[in-house]
Design an enzyme around this catalytic site. Structure first.
Site, PDB file in Angstrom:
ATOM      1  N   CYS A  46       0.342   1.637 -10.454  1.00 11.19           N
ATOM      2  CA  CYS A  46      -0.069   0.494  -9.644  1.00 11.19           C
ATOM      3  C   CYS A  46      -1.381  -0.130 -10.085  1.00 11.19           C
ATOM      4  CB  CYS A  46      -0.113   0.875  -8.173  1.00 11.19           C
ATOM      5  SG  CYS A  46      -1.360   2.128  -7.735  1.00 11.19           S
TER       6      CYS A  46
ATOM      7  N   HIS B 223      -2.625   2.531  -2.947  1.00 10.33           N
ATOM      8  CA  HIS B 223      -1.819   1.586  -3.705  1.00 10.33           C
ATOM      9  C   HIS B 223      -2.684   0.368  -4.013  1.00 10.33           C
ATOM     10  CE1 HIS B 223       1.468  -0.594  -5.359  1.00 10.33           C
ATOM     11  NE2 HIS B 223       1.528  -1.485  -4.374  1.00 10.33           N
TER      12      HIS B 223
ATOM     13  N   ASP C  52       2.088  -8.579  -5.372  1.00 11.58           N
ATOM     14  CA  ASP C  52       2.187  -7.188  -5.835  1.00 11.58           C
ATOM     15  C   ASP C  52       3.156  -7.126  -7.001  1.00 11.58           C
ATOM     16  OD1 ASP C  52       2.225  -4.469  -6.158  1.00 11.58           O
ATOM     17  OD2 ASP C  52       2.529  -4.001  -4.041  1.00 11.58           O
TER      18      ASP C  52
ATOM     19  N   ASN D 135       0.049  -1.654   7.979  1.00 15.56           N
ATOM     20  CA  ASN D 135       0.049  -1.498   9.431  1.00 15.56           C
ATOM     21  C   ASN D 135       1.377  -1.005  10.002  1.00 15.56           C
ATOM     22  OD1 ASN D 135      -1.512  -1.640  11.791  1.00 15.56           O
ATOM     23  ND2 ASN D 135      -0.711  -3.647  12.325  1.00 15.56           N
TER      24      ASN D 135
ATOM     25  N   ASP E  35       4.045   1.411  11.766  1.00 13.19           N
ATOM     26  CA  ASP E  35       4.075   2.551  12.688  1.00 13.19           C
ATOM     27  C   ASP E  35       4.854   3.689  12.043  1.00 13.19           C
ATOM     28  OD1 ASP E  35       2.709   1.091  14.569  1.00 13.19           O
ATOM     29  OD2 ASP E  35       4.530   0.481  15.649  1.00 13.19           O
TER      30      ASP E  35
END
Length: 523
Positions: free
Chosen positions: A378, A437, A460, A500, A502
């Site tokens: 990465c 990352h 990305d 973010n 969960d």
């Protein structure tokens, strides 16, 4: 024409009209005894190694009825003084090489590469300073000098510039432009192509050319078209071997990548060294990285990556589409791109990702071989992406996300599964969380989104999941991610989940039954 041929300032001439007996149609030859690589105003033109004008020579004003738009006159007024040509220095003799009754022929073209580079913030490129290759930014004017084989006769001679981009230039698609060279008193419109005389003396035409702020970014070719004003059926065409690289311009408000803060411009466009962070949120480490966006071969590689991509030439002026394409071509799985990823620990046949210290070797190796370079992870994908962005004129930076989620099924959660006896069912866990990352952010307006969503955009290039069938991600508004607005293009759910998501724990009571045990909203 091969890319390697771009380093010679020469040209070829063809004519659909009259050519003088005993003269060839070529404007200049790359193997001429007077040729020199990376040329200048006198490249490839016999007699241009010395100047012949006497200091006392004067020229009539350009508005004089018999001035011939700057033709020599012993009794006129106005001292010869041109940008790029020193006052009281001898100048090339023009007029003896071509019959005055013939269609105007080009002797040489000078892109004034170094002079333009200062105005366009491209004077750090090796291509410009070492090889005199023009690198200019869209949205502003540049200087161009055309030297003809005889004096220009204003009421009779017509001069046009033709710029072409891509493999199939088209006026309709904006990749072919033909512009009349206007008089010095005319005004150039900032948002469209245009050309005007800056100064004219005999056969020397010093021009100012405007490049619109939305034109395609990459390599543009130039031809000079001449004819008699009263006869448009006979046209002399001179193709200039050396074209110009046109880049995005974050210094002008009309460009979508405009960045107001001068300190940020120096950091995110002009800085060629930096650090890329890795490790964990508890134990940060950094790697020094040589972005090297100005070094030999890097700009050419960046443009070649776009040339090889699926992005149509007519879309190369759209920064949104260009950065989305960059996120695809920097990796290799589906488009034979720049860099092949490897997370196996076995790096036989390539370079271990930890050994790379910068982008230059990767880009120049790919430019030389045309095959993906082995290997990257990465931070390597991100470092190279920063280089490509900055080389093309787009403000860009590498960013690191610690405890970075990888959501494979686009549900914005990281799911873990357990048996009825609370044993972990790893074969059902397709999501993961990485220690860190690294991806990228690039700066631009987003006219395709509601107001307030411009600025930094996440992209990305690490090949994780496909987007519209291609391994890529973004651009996604960072402002949207911070607000949890996952309905905007591009790839907002995936990028939002990285920062973010969960964590949801499930119990499998049967093959078709899942019971939610716990939701960890803190990550």
């Amino acid at each position: 024409m091969s890319r390697s041929a771009r380093y010679t300032l020469s040209g070829s001439s063809s004519s659909s009209g009259r050519v003088q007996p005993g003269r060839t149609q070529s404007g200049s030859s790359a193997d001429s005894p007077n040729s020199r690589q990376y040329g200048g105003i006198g490249a490839l033109v016999p007699g241009f190694s010395s100047w012949s004008r006497r200091p006392a020579e004067t020229f009539k004003p350009l508005d004089s009825p018999d001035s011939g738009l700057g033709s020599p006159s012993r009794g006129g007024t106005g001292i010869f003084s041109c940008c790029g040509v020193p006052v009281n220095k001898p100048r090339p003799t023009i007029g003896s090489g071509q019959d005055q009754s013939a269609i105007l022929e080009v002797a040489s073209v000078d892109w004034e590469a170094v002079i333009n580079a200062t105005d366009h913030h491209t004077d750090q490129f090796d291509a410009v300073m070492d090889h005199q290759i023009p690198v200019i930014r869209r949205g502003q004017t540049f200087k161009l000098t055309v030297n003809f084989k005889r004096a220009v006769i204003g009421h009779r001679d017509n001069i046009r510039l033709r710029f072409e981009f891509g493999s199939h230039p088209s006026i309709v698609r904006g990749t072919r432009v033909v512009e009349q060279v206007m008089g010095k008193d005319e005004t150039l419109v900032k948002k469209q192509w245009g050309a005007k005389v800056r100064t004219l003396s005999g056969g020397h035409v010093f021009m100012t050319v405007m490049v619109p702020a939305d034109c395609a970014v990459g390599y543009w070719k130039l031809s000079i078209l001449t004819n008699f004003k009263e006869d448009t059926s006979k046209i002399q065409t001179f193709s200039v071997d050396q074209g110009a690289y046109v880049l995005f311009n974050p210094w002008v408000k009309e460009d979508i990548v405009y960045l107001e803060n001068e300190k940020d411009l120096k950091e995110y466009v002009l800085n060629d060294m930096g650090k890329i962070y890795c490790g964990t949120d508890k134990r940060l480490r950094s790697r020094a990285w040589n972005y090297g966006q100005f070094e030999d071969g890097v700009l050419e590689a960046a443009v070649q990556l776009l040339d090889n991509s699926r992005l149509d030439a007519s879309a190369r002026g759209n920064a949104i589409k260009v950065v989305r394409t960059i996120s695809a071509v920097v990796n290799a799985p589906d488009d034979n791109g720049l860099l092949e990823g490897n997370w196996s620990g076995n790096y036989e046949g390539g370079t271990p990702p930890t050994q790379w210290q910068g982008s230059v070797q990767i880009l120049t190796e790919w430019l030389k071989t045309g095959v993906p370079v082995r290997y990257g992870q990465c931070w390597v994908f991100s470092g190279v992406t920063t280089t490509v962005l900055r080389a093309l004129g787009i403000p860009g930076r590498s960013v690191t996300n610690f405890a970075s989620a990888h959501d494979t099924n686009a549900n914005i959660t990281i799911d873990y599964h357990y048996s009825e006896t609370y044993e972990k069912l790893e074969d059902m866990d397709v999501d993961s969380i990485w220690n860190f990352h690294v991806w990228n952010e690039c700066w631009m307006d987003r006219p395709d989104l509601p107001a307030g969503h411009g600025g930094w955009q996440a992209i990305d290039a690490t090949p994780q999941e496909t987007s519209e069938g291609v391994y890529r991600a973004g651009p996604c508004s960072v402002a949207a991610i911070r607000k949890g607005e996952v309905g905007f293009q591009y790839d907002a759910p995936f990028i939002f989940a990285e920062v973010n998501a969960d964590i949801v724990h499930w119990m499998c009571e049967s093959e078709n039954s899942l019971v939610k045990l716990e939701v960890d909203c803190k990550g």
